[in-house]
Design a protein around this motif. Structure first.
Motif, short mmCIF file in Angstrom:
data_model
loop_
_atom_site.label_atom_id
_atom_site.label_comp_id
_atom_site.label_asym_id
_atom_site.label_seq_id
_atom_site.Cartn_x
_atom_site.Cartn_y
_atom_site.Cartn_z
N SER A 63 1.30 -1.48 -0.23
CA SER A 63 -0.06 0.14 -0.29
C SER A 63 0.82 1.17 0.37
O SER A 63 2.04 1.40 0.25
N GLN A 64 0.34 2.39 0.01
CA GLN A 64 0.99 3.27 0.14
C GLN A 64 1.78 3.76 1.36
O GLN A 64 2.97 4.12 1.79
N ARG A 65 0.79 3.16 2.70
CA ARG A 65 1.39 3.31 3.70
C ARG A 65 3.09 2.22 3.68
O ARG A 65 3.85 2.61 4.48
N THR A 66 2.33 1.14 3.35
CA THR A 66 3.69 -0.11 3.50
C THR A 66 4.75 0.67 3.02
O THR A 66 6.30 0.08 3.19
N LEU A 67 4.50 0.82 2.08
CA LEU A 67 5.48 1.70 0.85
C LEU A 67 6.63 2.17 1.24
O LEU A 67 7.84 2.32 1.61
N SER A 68 5.85 3.37 2.17
CA SER A 68 6.91 4.57 2.85
C SER A 68 6.96 3.92 3.88
O SER A 68 8.66 4.84 4.39
N ILE A 69 6.94 2.76 4.78
CA ILE A 69 7.39 2.30 5.81
C ILE A 69 9.00 2.04 4.75
O ILE A 69 9.98 1.65 5.46
N ALA A 70 8.37 0.52 4.27
CA ALA A 70 10.18 -0.45 3.53
C ALA A 70 11.09 0.65 2.89
O ALA A 70 11.88 0.19 2.96
N THR A 71 10.40 1.99 1.93
CA THR A 71 11.61 2.94 2.15
C THR A 71 12.15 4.06 2.00
O THR A 71 13.12 4.51 1.94
N ASN A 72 11.39 3.57 4.35
CA ASN A 72 11.69 4.97 4.89
C ASN A 72 11.70 6.98 3.49
O ASN A 72 12.11 7.97 4.26
N LEU A 73 10.41 7.23 2.59
CA LEU A 73 10.15 7.90 2.39
C LEU A 73 8.86 8.25 2.73
O LEU A 73 8.01 7.66 3.73
N SER A 74 8.83 9.18 3.09
CA SER A 74 7.10 9.41 3.64
C SER A 74 6.31 9.36 2.28
O SER A 74 5.89 9.32 1.45
N LEU A 75 5.52 9.35 3.98
CA LEU A 75 4.11 9.08 2.79
C LEU A 75 2.84 9.94 2.65
O LEU A 75 3.25 9.71 0.70
N SER A 76 3.52 11.33 1.93
CA SER A 76 3.41 12.76 1.19
C SER A 76 4.56 12.61 0.48
O SER A 76 3.56 13.12 -0.88
N THR A 77 5.54 12.09 0.23
CA THR A 77 5.93 11.54 -0.99
C THR A 77 5.40 10.31 -1.74
O THR A 77 5.41 10.85 -3.43
N VAL A 78 5.52 9.37 -1.52
CA VAL A 78 4.70 8.56 -2.27
C VAL A 78 3.57 9.26 -2.68
O VAL A 78 3.20 8.38 -3.60
#
Length: 142
Positions: free
Chosen positions: A35-50
């Protein structure tokens, strides 16, 4: 008996469009089960960036962001020629400067010579617009 391994995500999402970075990101993300949230966590990118990348609101993709995404997503889905150029920008610029001198290149690309130097040294990143001009030059090398 034959056994067939079916990737359910490939079956469900394999036909998603891939014309823009945003579309390729969405496809790579769902194919990997994020999901956007899990991708954000896995990549250490902010949720807003994703979110902004997937929505197509961000036109500029940095090499650092691309590398973080590629740490968990399929390069074959995510990357187009521009992404590959970003990953090898230093080498690509040095190759161009073997063909054109810095003054010729700055005139052809309508940028100051220091911009070319910054691109070569990876202090600045080539924009997609400038990449398209560079691609046209590379097409005329042959």
């Amino acid at each position: 008996m034959f056994q067939i391994a079916i990737n359910i995500n490939e079956l469900n999402y394999g036909n998603l469009p891939c014309n823009t970075f945003a579309e390729r990101l969405k496809k790579a993300k769902v194919m990997a089960g994020f999901s956007q949230r899990t991708l954000s966590i896995a990549t250490n990118l902010s949720l807003s960036t994703v979110n902004e990348l997937e929505a197509g609101y961000r036109d500029m993709l940095t090499k650092d962001t691309l590398l973080k995404l590629l740490s968990v997503l399929d390069k074959n889905i995510l990357c187009d020629n521009y992404c590959y150029f970003i990953l090898d920008q230093e080498k690509e610029m040095k190759n161009l400067l073997h063909i054109y001198n810095i003054n010729e290149l700055s005139t052809l690309l309508n940028v100051h010579r220091t911009t070319i130097e910054h691109w070569r040294n990876c202090k600045y990143q080539v924009s997609r617009k400038q990449y398209n001009l560079i691609s046209n030059l590379k097409g005329h090398e042959n």
